[in-house]
Design a protein around this motif. Structure first.
Motif, PDB file in Angstrom:
ATOM      1  N   LEU A   1       3.495   0.022   4.263  1.00  0.00           N
ATOM      2  CA  LEU A   1       4.930   0.104   4.027  1.00  0.00           C
ATOM      3  C   LEU A   1       5.256   1.002   2.841  1.00  0.00           C
ATOM      4  O   LEU A   1       6.327   1.615   2.793  1.00  0.00           O
ATOM      5  CB  LEU A   1       5.507  -1.294   3.841  1.00  0.00           C
ATOM      6  CG  LEU A   1       5.502  -2.107   5.156  1.00  0.00           C
ATOM      7  CD1 LEU A   1       5.806  -3.566   4.905  1.00  0.00           C
ATOM      8  CD2 LEU A   1       6.494  -1.527   6.153  1.00  0.00           C
ATOM      9  N   GLN A   2       4.341   1.110   1.894  1.00  0.00           N
ATOM     10  CA  GLN A   2       4.517   2.103   0.832  1.00  0.00           C
ATOM     11  C   GLN A   2       4.464   3.508   1.413  1.00  0.00           C
ATOM     12  O   GLN A   2       5.235   4.388   1.021  1.00  0.00           O
ATOM     13  CB  GLN A   2       3.435   1.935  -0.234  1.00  0.00           C
ATOM     14  CG  GLN A   2       3.671   0.791  -1.198  1.00  0.00           C
ATOM     15  CD  GLN A   2       2.541   0.635  -2.209  1.00  0.00           C
ATOM     16  OE1 GLN A   2       1.379   0.922  -1.913  1.00  0.00           O
ATOM     17  NE2 GLN A   2       2.870   0.185  -3.401  1.00  0.00           N
ATOM     18  N   GLU A   3       3.549   3.712   2.350  1.00  0.00           N
ATOM     19  CA  GLU A   3       3.455   5.012   3.007  1.00  0.00           C
ATOM     20  C   GLU A   3       4.704   5.308   3.828  1.00  0.00           C
ATOM     21  O   GLU A   3       5.212   6.437   3.821  1.00  0.00           O
ATOM     22  CB  GLU A   3       2.228   5.058   3.907  1.00  0.00           C
ATOM     23  CG  GLU A   3       2.050   6.392   4.629  1.00  0.00           C
ATOM     24  CD  GLU A   3       0.807   6.435   5.497  1.00  0.00           C
ATOM     25  OE1 GLU A   3       0.779   7.243   6.452  1.00  0.00           O
ATOM     26  OE2 GLU A   3      -0.143   5.671   5.227  1.00  0.00           O
ATOM     27  N   ALA A   4       5.210   4.293   4.516  1.00  0.00           N
ATOM     28  CA  ALA A   4       6.406   4.490   5.354  1.00  0.00           C
ATOM     29  C   ALA A   4       7.619   4.804   4.489  1.00  0.00           C
ATOM     30  O   ALA A   4       8.371   5.748   4.772  1.00  0.00           O
ATOM     31  CB  ALA A   4       6.656   3.253   6.207  1.00  0.00           C
ATOM     32  N   GLY A   5       7.852   4.005   3.462  1.00  0.00           N
ATOM     33  CA  GLY A   5       8.949   4.259   2.532  1.00  0.00           C
ATOM     34  C   GLY A   5      10.320   3.895   3.058  1.00  0.00           C
ATOM     35  O   GLY A   5      11.191   3.490   2.308  1.00  0.00           O
ATOM     36  N   SER A   6      10.517   4.064   4.354  1.00  0.00           N
ATOM     37  CA  SER A   6      11.820   3.820   4.976  1.00  0.00           C
ATOM     38  C   SER A   6      11.614   3.185   6.341  1.00  0.00           C
ATOM     39  O   SER A   6      10.562   3.378   6.985  1.00  0.00           O
ATOM     40  CB  SER A   6      12.586   5.135   5.129  1.00  0.00           C
ATOM     41  OG  SER A   6      13.811   4.931   5.803  1.00  0.00           O
ATOM     42  N   ILE A   7      12.600   2.427   6.793  1.00  0.00           N
ATOM     43  CA  ILE A   7      12.508   1.748   8.080  1.00  0.00           C
ATOM     44  C   ILE A   7      12.257   2.731   9.218  1.00  0.00           C
ATOM     45  O   ILE A   7      11.501   2.440  10.150  1.00  0.00           O
ATOM     46  CB  ILE A   7      13.795   0.926   8.343  1.00  0.00           C
ATOM     47  CG1 ILE A   7      13.839  -0.278   7.395  1.00  0.00           C
ATOM     48  CG2 ILE A   7      13.867   0.459   9.795  1.00  0.00           C
ATOM     49  CD1 ILE A   7      15.132  -1.063   7.451  1.00  0.00           C
ATOM     50  N   GLU A   8      12.849   3.901   9.148  1.00  0.00           N
ATOM     51  CA  GLU A   8      12.709   4.860  10.244  1.00  0.00           C
ATOM     52  C   GLU A   8      11.273   5.350  10.429  1.00  0.00           C
ATOM     53  O   GLU A   8      10.914   5.853  11.500  1.00  0.00           O
ATOM     54  CB  GLU A   8      13.634   6.055  10.015  1.00  0.00           C
ATOM     55  CG  GLU A   8      13.276   6.914   8.812  1.00  0.00           C
ATOM     56  CD  GLU A   8      14.192   8.116   8.670  1.00  0.00           C
ATOM     57  OE1 GLU A   8      14.938   8.402   9.625  1.00  0.00           O
ATOM     58  OE2 GLU A   8      14.166   8.764   7.603  1.00  0.00           O
ATOM     59  N   ASN A   9      10.431   5.184   9.403  1.00  0.00           N
ATOM     60  CA  ASN A   9       9.048   5.651   9.494  1.00  0.00           C
ATOM     61  C   ASN A   9       8.053   4.546   9.841  1.00  0.00           C
ATOM     62  O   ASN A   9       6.863   4.816  10.012  1.00  0.00           O
ATOM     63  CB  ASN A   9       8.629   6.286   8.162  1.00  0.00           C
ATOM     64  CG  ASN A   9       9.489   7.467   7.781  1.00  0.00           C
ATOM     65  OD1 ASN A   9       9.913   8.233   8.637  1.00  0.00           O
ATOM     66  ND2 ASN A   9       9.762   7.601   6.489  1.00  0.00           N
TER      67      ASN A   9
END
Length: 220
Positions: A26-34
């Motif tokens: 989730l740190q890598e994603a950063g945002s819900i869209e990712n």
């Protein structure tokens, strides 16, 4: 998790304890869209070797049921799933606006990892007394947890409540959980811990390596 299916058949599945890995993703994603892209890519890479080992164990009398891809917290440092969810820009503090959208995105991603045979909840696990960040949030309520459970798992899980809770209030809570489970046709649990002699807002004093302590939740 072996399961006896009969005299000549044994079935097994694999569960995960992965709060630290969840935070990394989730740190890598950063945002819900990712979220979906990161989860599909990273979790597929991690789980495929496990799945291949499990498939190699299948025989005429042994059946591999799949992997429960759920995010499950641990009490280790960095093992909180709630803390991992807070890594997303839209959330900030778990339970704030954006939390439900994040829970929905994570759950959808966990249930659709390419090439992985899934089983069980395959969702977001939020047991209060098994997640240090959940346990320390004084803004979290049973109704918030129930609301979030509408888009993930697992219901009301390891939640401490006043020891003098009435049968009527407890039955009403169970009805709410059951109504949500029936409405969306999914399994949910209602695992609450009435704490004798304690009222809402007081701190628990459990002495267990498998649970942390938190404030007792208000039910009425």
């Amino acid at each position: 998790a072996p399961q006896d299916l009969g005299k000549n058949a044994i079935a097994f599945a694999v569960g995960l304890e992965n709060g630290g890995f969840a935070k990394e993703l989730l740190q890598e994603a950063g945002s819900i869209e990712n979220v979906q892209h990161v989860f599909h890519d990273r979790m597929r890479k991690e789980l495929l070797p496990i799945q291949q080992i499990c498939e190699g164990l299948e025989s005429d009398g042994i059946e591999y049921l799949g992997i429960d891809t759920s995010l499950n917290p641990s009490l280790d440092d960095g093992g909180s799933v709630a803390e991992a969810i807070e890594c997303l820009d839209e959330v900030g503090v778990f339970g704030n606006p954006g939390t439900m959208a994040a829970a929905a995105a994570v759950t959808t991603s966990l249930q659709s990892i390419p090439d992985i045979k899934t089983t069980g909840y395959s969702g977001l696990m939020l047991p209060v007394l098994e997640d240090r960040r959940l346990a320390e949030l004084d803004t979290l309520t049973i109704q918030k947890l129930l609301c979030i459970s509408s888009v993930c798992g697992v219901g009301i899980d390891t939640v401490p409540i006043p020891g003098d809770v009435s049968q009527k209030s407890l039955a009403s809570l169970i009805l709410d959980v059951a109504a949500l489970a029936c409405r969306w046709n999914k399994p949910l649990s209602c695992r609450v811990f009435p704490v004798p002699g304690c009222q809402a807002g007081m701190a628990t004093s459990f002495d267990s390596p498998y649970m942390c302590n938190s404030s007792i939740f208000r039910l009425e």
